[in-house]
Motif scaffolding. Structure first.
Motif, PDB file in Angstrom:
ATOM      1  N   LEU A  76       5.883  14.078  -8.621  1.00  0.00           N
ATOM      2  CA  LEU A  76       5.515  12.827  -7.950  1.00  0.00           C
ATOM      3  C   LEU A  76       4.327  12.201  -8.662  1.00  0.00           C
ATOM      4  O   LEU A  76       3.185  12.465  -8.369  1.00  0.00           O
ATOM      5  CB  LEU A  76       5.185  13.064  -6.487  1.00  0.00           C
ATOM      6  CG  LEU A  76       5.054  11.760  -5.717  1.00  0.00           C
ATOM      7  CD1 LEU A  76       6.422  11.204  -5.403  1.00  0.00           C
ATOM      8  CD2 LEU A  76       4.277  11.978  -4.445  1.00  0.00           C
ATOM      9  N   THR A  77       4.623  11.432  -9.672  1.00  0.00           N
ATOM     10  CA  THR A  77       3.563  10.758 -10.408  1.00  0.00           C
ATOM     11  C   THR A  77       3.466   9.342  -9.871  1.00  0.00           C
ATOM     12  O   THR A  77       4.244   8.937  -9.023  1.00  0.00           O
ATOM     13  CB  THR A  77       3.901  10.700 -11.907  1.00  0.00           C
ATOM     14  OG1 THR A  77       5.130  10.007 -12.003  1.00  0.00           O
ATOM     15  CG2 THR A  77       4.030  12.077 -12.488  1.00  0.00           C
ATOM     16  N   LYS A  78       2.574   8.564 -10.475  1.00  0.00           N
ATOM     17  CA  LYS A  78       2.466   7.170 -10.055  1.00  0.00           C
ATOM     18  C   LYS A  78       3.792   6.463 -10.256  1.00  0.00           C
ATOM     19  O   LYS A  78       4.187   5.610  -9.493  1.00  0.00           O
ATOM     20  CB  LYS A  78       1.394   6.469 -10.869  1.00  0.00           C
ATOM     21  CG  LYS A  78       0.026   6.745 -10.330  1.00  0.00           C
ATOM     22  CD  LYS A  78      -0.947   5.807 -10.922  1.00  0.00           C
ATOM     23  CE  LYS A  78      -2.306   6.071 -10.319  1.00  0.00           C
ATOM     24  NZ  LYS A  78      -3.333   5.276 -10.879  1.00  0.00           N
ATOM     25  N   LYS A  79       4.517   6.886 -11.361  1.00  0.00           N
ATOM     26  CA  LYS A  79       5.796   6.263 -11.648  1.00  0.00           C
ATOM     27  C   LYS A  79       6.758   6.528 -10.490  1.00  0.00           C
ATOM     28  O   LYS A  79       7.424   5.631  -9.984  1.00  0.00           O
ATOM     29  CB  LYS A  79       6.338   6.870 -12.925  1.00  0.00           C
ATOM     30  CG  LYS A  79       7.214   5.936 -13.694  1.00  0.00           C
ATOM     31  CD  LYS A  79       7.454   6.522 -15.064  1.00  0.00           C
ATOM     32  CE  LYS A  79       8.798   6.058 -15.574  1.00  0.00           C
ATOM     33  NZ  LYS A  79       9.306   6.966 -16.570  1.00  0.00           N
ATOM     34  N   THR A  80       6.810   7.798 -10.067  1.00  0.00           N
ATOM     35  CA  THR A  80       7.703   8.144  -8.961  1.00  0.00           C
ATOM     36  C   THR A  80       7.284   7.379  -7.712  1.00  0.00           C
ATOM     37  O   THR A  80       8.117   6.914  -6.956  1.00  0.00           O
ATOM     38  CB  THR A  80       7.630   9.655  -8.669  1.00  0.00           C
ATOM     39  OG1 THR A  80       7.718  10.331  -9.900  1.00  0.00           O
ATOM     40  CG2 THR A  80       8.741  10.073  -7.761  1.00  0.00           C
ATOM     41  N   THR A  81       5.981   7.241  -7.556  1.00  0.00           N
ATOM     42  CA  THR A  81       5.497   6.558  -6.367  1.00  0.00           C
ATOM     43  C   THR A  81       5.945   5.103  -6.380  1.00  0.00           C
ATOM     44  O   THR A  81       6.331   4.564  -5.359  1.00  0.00           O
ATOM     45  CB  THR A  81       3.968   6.646  -6.299  1.00  0.00           C
ATOM     46  OG1 THR A  81       3.631   8.004  -6.304  1.00  0.00           O
ATOM     47  CG2 THR A  81       3.442   6.027  -5.036  1.00  0.00           C
ATOM     48  N   SER A  82       5.959   4.467  -7.565  1.00  0.00           N
ATOM     49  CA  SER A  82       6.412   3.086  -7.575  1.00  0.00           C
ATOM     50  C   SER A  82       7.892   3.025  -7.227  1.00  0.00           C
ATOM     51  O   SER A  82       8.338   2.097  -6.584  1.00  0.00           O
ATOM     52  CB  SER A  82       6.195   2.392  -8.914  1.00  0.00           C
ATOM     53  OG  SER A  82       5.439   3.153  -9.749  1.00  0.00           O
ATOM     54  N   ARG A  83       8.650   4.066  -7.655  1.00  0.00           N
ATOM     55  CA  ARG A  83      10.062   4.090  -7.278  1.00  0.00           C
ATOM     56  C   ARG A  83      10.187   4.222  -5.776  1.00  0.00           C
ATOM     57  O   ARG A  83      10.992   3.576  -5.135  1.00  0.00           O
ATOM     58  CB  ARG A  83      10.767   5.263  -7.975  1.00  0.00           C
ATOM     59  CG  ARG A  83      11.549   4.780  -9.188  1.00  0.00           C
ATOM     60  CD  ARG A  83      12.449   5.870  -9.697  1.00  0.00           C
ATOM     61  NE  ARG A  83      11.773   6.626 -10.733  1.00  0.00           N
ATOM     62  CZ  ARG A  83      11.762   7.935 -10.817  1.00  0.00           C
ATOM     63  NH1 ARG A  83      12.397   8.656  -9.937  1.00  0.00           N
ATOM     64  NH2 ARG A  83      11.127   8.545 -11.776  1.00  0.00           N
ATOM     65  N   GLN A  84       9.303   5.087  -5.235  1.00  0.00           N
ATOM     66  CA  GLN A  84       9.305   5.287  -3.788  1.00  0.00           C
ATOM     67  C   GLN A  84       9.023   3.933  -3.110  1.00  0.00           C
ATOM     68  O   GLN A  84       9.636   3.587  -2.134  1.00  0.00           O
ATOM     69  CB  GLN A  84       8.190   6.272  -3.463  1.00  0.00           C
ATOM     70  CG  GLN A  84       8.145   6.750  -2.046  1.00  0.00           C
ATOM     71  CD  GLN A  84       6.877   7.556  -1.843  1.00  0.00           C
ATOM     72  OE1 GLN A  84       5.815   7.206  -2.346  1.00  0.00           O
ATOM     73  NE2 GLN A  84       6.963   8.640  -1.116  1.00  0.00           N
ATOM     74  N   ARG A  85       8.096   3.165  -3.716  1.00  0.00           N
ATOM     75  CA  ARG A  85       7.763   1.871  -3.138  1.00  0.00           C
ATOM     76  C   ARG A  85       8.986   0.977  -3.078  1.00  0.00           C
ATOM     77  O   ARG A  85       9.166   0.223  -2.142  1.00  0.00           O
ATOM     78  CB  ARG A  85       6.719   1.152  -4.002  1.00  0.00           C
ATOM     79  CG  ARG A  85       5.348   1.692  -3.861  1.00  0.00           C
ATOM     80  CD  ARG A  85       4.433   0.749  -4.565  1.00  0.00           C
ATOM     81  NE  ARG A  85       3.142   1.377  -4.818  1.00  0.00           N
ATOM     82  CZ  ARG A  85       2.049   0.671  -5.045  1.00  0.00           C
ATOM     83  NH1 ARG A  85       2.077  -0.617  -5.057  1.00  0.00           N
ATOM     84  NH2 ARG A  85       0.915   1.284  -5.277  1.00  0.00           N
ATOM     85  N   THR A  86       9.856   1.052  -4.127  1.00  0.00           N
ATOM     86  CA  THR A  86      10.984   0.140  -4.135  1.00  0.00           C
ATOM     87  C   THR A  86      11.999   0.527  -3.058  1.00  0.00           C
ATOM     88  O   THR A  86      12.819  -0.277  -2.684  1.00  0.00           O
ATOM     89  CB  THR A  86      11.689   0.107  -5.513  1.00  0.00           C
ATOM     90  OG1 THR A  86      12.160   1.428  -5.775  1.00  0.00           O
ATOM     91  CG2 THR A  86      10.777  -0.359  -6.615  1.00  0.00           C
ATOM     92  N   ARG A  87      11.909   1.760  -2.558  1.00  0.00           N
ATOM     93  CA  ARG A  87      12.866   2.169  -1.525  1.00  0.00           C
ATOM     94  C   ARG A  87      12.443   1.692  -0.140  1.00  0.00           C
ATOM     95  O   ARG A  87      13.210   1.743   0.787  1.00  0.00           O
ATOM     96  CB  ARG A  87      13.000   3.698  -1.506  1.00  0.00           C
ATOM     97  CG  ARG A  87      13.822   4.251  -2.654  1.00  0.00           C
ATOM     98  CD  ARG A  87      14.370   5.613  -2.283  1.00  0.00           C
ATOM     99  NE  ARG A  87      13.338   6.568  -1.939  1.00  0.00           N
ATOM    100  CZ  ARG A  87      12.742   7.368  -2.814  1.00  0.00           C
ATOM    101  NH1 ARG A  87      13.073   7.310  -4.081  1.00  0.00           N
ATOM    102  NH2 ARG A  87      11.823   8.224  -2.429  1.00  0.00           N
ATOM    103  N   ILE A  88      11.230   1.249   0.012  1.00  0.00           N
ATOM    104  CA  ILE A  88      10.786   0.838   1.338  1.00  0.00           C
ATOM    105  C   ILE A  88      10.932  -0.676   1.493  1.00  0.00           C
ATOM    106  O   ILE A  88      10.947  -1.395   0.503  1.00  0.00           O
ATOM    107  CB  ILE A  88       9.339   1.287   1.629  1.00  0.00           C
ATOM    108  CG1 ILE A  88       8.366   0.603   0.697  1.00  0.00           C
ATOM    109  CG2 ILE A  88       9.207   2.796   1.556  1.00  0.00           C
ATOM    110  CD1 ILE A  88       6.924   0.885   1.043  1.00  0.00           C
ATOM    111  N   ALA A  89      11.066  -1.114   2.739  1.00  0.00           N
ATOM    112  CA  ALA A  89      11.277  -2.546   2.981  1.00  0.00           C
ATOM    113  C   ALA A  89      10.062  -3.341   2.519  1.00  0.00           C
ATOM    114  O   ALA A  89       8.938  -2.830   2.567  1.00  0.00           O
ATOM    115  CB  ALA A  89      11.518  -2.767   4.466  1.00  0.00           C
ATOM    116  N   PRO A  90      10.291  -4.589   2.096  1.00  0.00           N
ATOM    117  CA  PRO A  90       9.170  -5.412   1.628  1.00  0.00           C
ATOM    118  C   PRO A  90       8.086  -5.493   2.706  1.00  0.00           C
ATOM    119  O   PRO A  90       8.386  -5.632   3.882  1.00  0.00           O
ATOM    120  CB  PRO A  90       9.804  -6.793   1.403  1.00  0.00           C
ATOM    121  CG  PRO A  90      11.270  -6.558   1.340  1.00  0.00           C
ATOM    122  CD  PRO A  90      11.573  -5.289   2.062  1.00  0.00           C
ATOM    123  N   GLY A  91       6.872  -5.354   2.286  1.00  0.00           N
ATOM    124  CA  GLY A  91       5.762  -5.476   3.241  1.00  0.00           C
ATOM    125  C   GLY A  91       5.340  -4.151   3.854  1.00  0.00           C
ATOM    126  O   GLY A  91       4.225  -4.031   4.349  1.00  0.00           O
TER     127      GLY A  91
END
Ligand code: SF4
Length: 348
Positions: free
Chosen positions: A2-17
């Motif tokens: 779970l790097t920052k890269k993975t975290t950004s991917r995680q971010r894309t899985r969550i609804a906007p906002g």
């Protein structure tokens, strides 16, 4: 991993906002033993020592704070502050969970009074992130709770009949884990006591969950001024864009911010890191107020820096850094009535 890269991917899985919604961040804190195992990798997930630590001291970290470091880098200064460590349960014999005897200075549940003119109200034992160096780890043995209206009323009555109390410090746990409405009811009740002049909010939210510092919260706090805000940045990497914006919202609402760092082994015990932290705070208009010697609380031994090391660093800071951003280095000594300033002999 779970790097920052993975975290950004995680971010894309969550609804906007959602990422910017403090309630989403709070609900989605990583806090289970399995969650910790997953973060640290399969072998570590099964490792007994960490499970034993969690049996004594709970843990939680927000997705936001987690996104600031690599959880597998054991030396990372941000990781050290929030990921459990087996050294937390290998403490020295005779160490105390409450060396400052706060519990014996508590005339009413939730109120601590060690000084004549001010008192601390621990409105909850809940935090967004459980800092491994926390000096109130003893509160973590209970399930997460917040004081009831009846308990707040008992505190208010005690303060009302104690005219020497002119300042109330809201602490915890983190008072900003309460909803705005609940927080406002408490502020309104205590602000109504005529001899209470100053309210202070002690919160690490600007550091670990800056989304919590909403415009709405700031206008609530503004209604109860004079309110001072005390927070705890310990490392320059914690001064992110989000953290700076949270501080800006408070400052714009007329709430001054003071920083109380804790001197922590492996986190900020070298001169360059401390100087960067202090300069960073000065840039976002947060005044470095105290640098605390880490209290001798059970489960925090591995963070403690020798006082002479702290004094040496302070001496170097005084020779090289603007006085505006130099905090007072102090220790809360067991058996004393307050904070003791720690000054290099050459300054006396
Ligand atoms: S936010 Fe404050 S009270 Fe909560 S764990 Fe961290 S140091 Fe302790």
């Amino acid at each position: 991993m779970l790097t920052k890269k993975t975290t950004s991917r995680q971010r894309t899985r969550i609804a906007p906002g959602q990422w910017d919604d403090w309630r989403w961040q709070f609900r989605n804190r990583h806090r289970t033993p399995d969650g910790l195992g997953e973060l640290l990798g399969a072998e570590t997930a099964q490792a007994n020592p960490l499970r034993r630590v969690l049996g004594v001291y709970r843990w939680a970290v927000t997705p936001y704070y987690l996104s600031l470091f690599d959880p597998r880098d054991e030396a990372d200064p941000l990781r050290l502050q929030c990921i459990p460590d087996e050294r937390e349960i290998t403490f020295s014999a005779g160490s105390s969970e409450d060396p400052l005897e706060e519990d014996t200075h508590s005339p009413v549940p939730g109120l601590i009074r060690r000084y004549r003119d001010r008192c601390l109200v621990t409105v909850t034992n809940r935090c967004a992130v459980y800092c491994r160096h926390c000096n109130r780890k003893r509160l973590w043995h209970r399930e997460e709770y917040a004081l009831s209206d009846i308990e707040i009323e008992a505190i208010a009555r005690h303060i009302a009949k104690t005219p020497s109390i002119r300042e109330i410090i809201f602490s915890g746990g983190d008072p900003l884990t309460l909803s705005d409405a609940r927080l406002e009811r408490i502020l309104a009740r205590l602000r109504a006591i005529p001899h209470v002049e100053i309210l202070r909010i002690g919160s690490r939210m600007p550091v670990v969950l800056p989304m919590r510092v909403t415009e709405r919260l700031c206008s609530t706090l503004r209604r109860y001024r004079p309110v001072w805000f005390l927070t705890q940045f310990n490392h320059p990497r914690e001064i992110t864009r989000e953290a700076a914006q949270a501080c800006e919202r408070l400052l714009t609402a007329g709430i001054p911010i003071l920083n109380q760092s804790v001197l922590l082994r492996g986190v900020n015990d070298d001169f360059r890191t401390m100087q960067d932290l202090l300069h960073g705070l000065e840039r976002i208009c947060v005044k470095p107020y105290y640098l605390f010697q880490c209290d001798p609380v059970r489960g925090t031994d591995h963070f403690r820096v020798e006082i002479w090391e702290g004094m040496r660093m302070m001496e170097k800071l005084w020779k090289t850094t603007s006085g505006l951003c130099i905090p007072r280095y102090v220790a809360d000594m067991p058996g004393t009535k307050g904070k003791v300033p720690l000054q290099p002999v050459s300054f006396l």
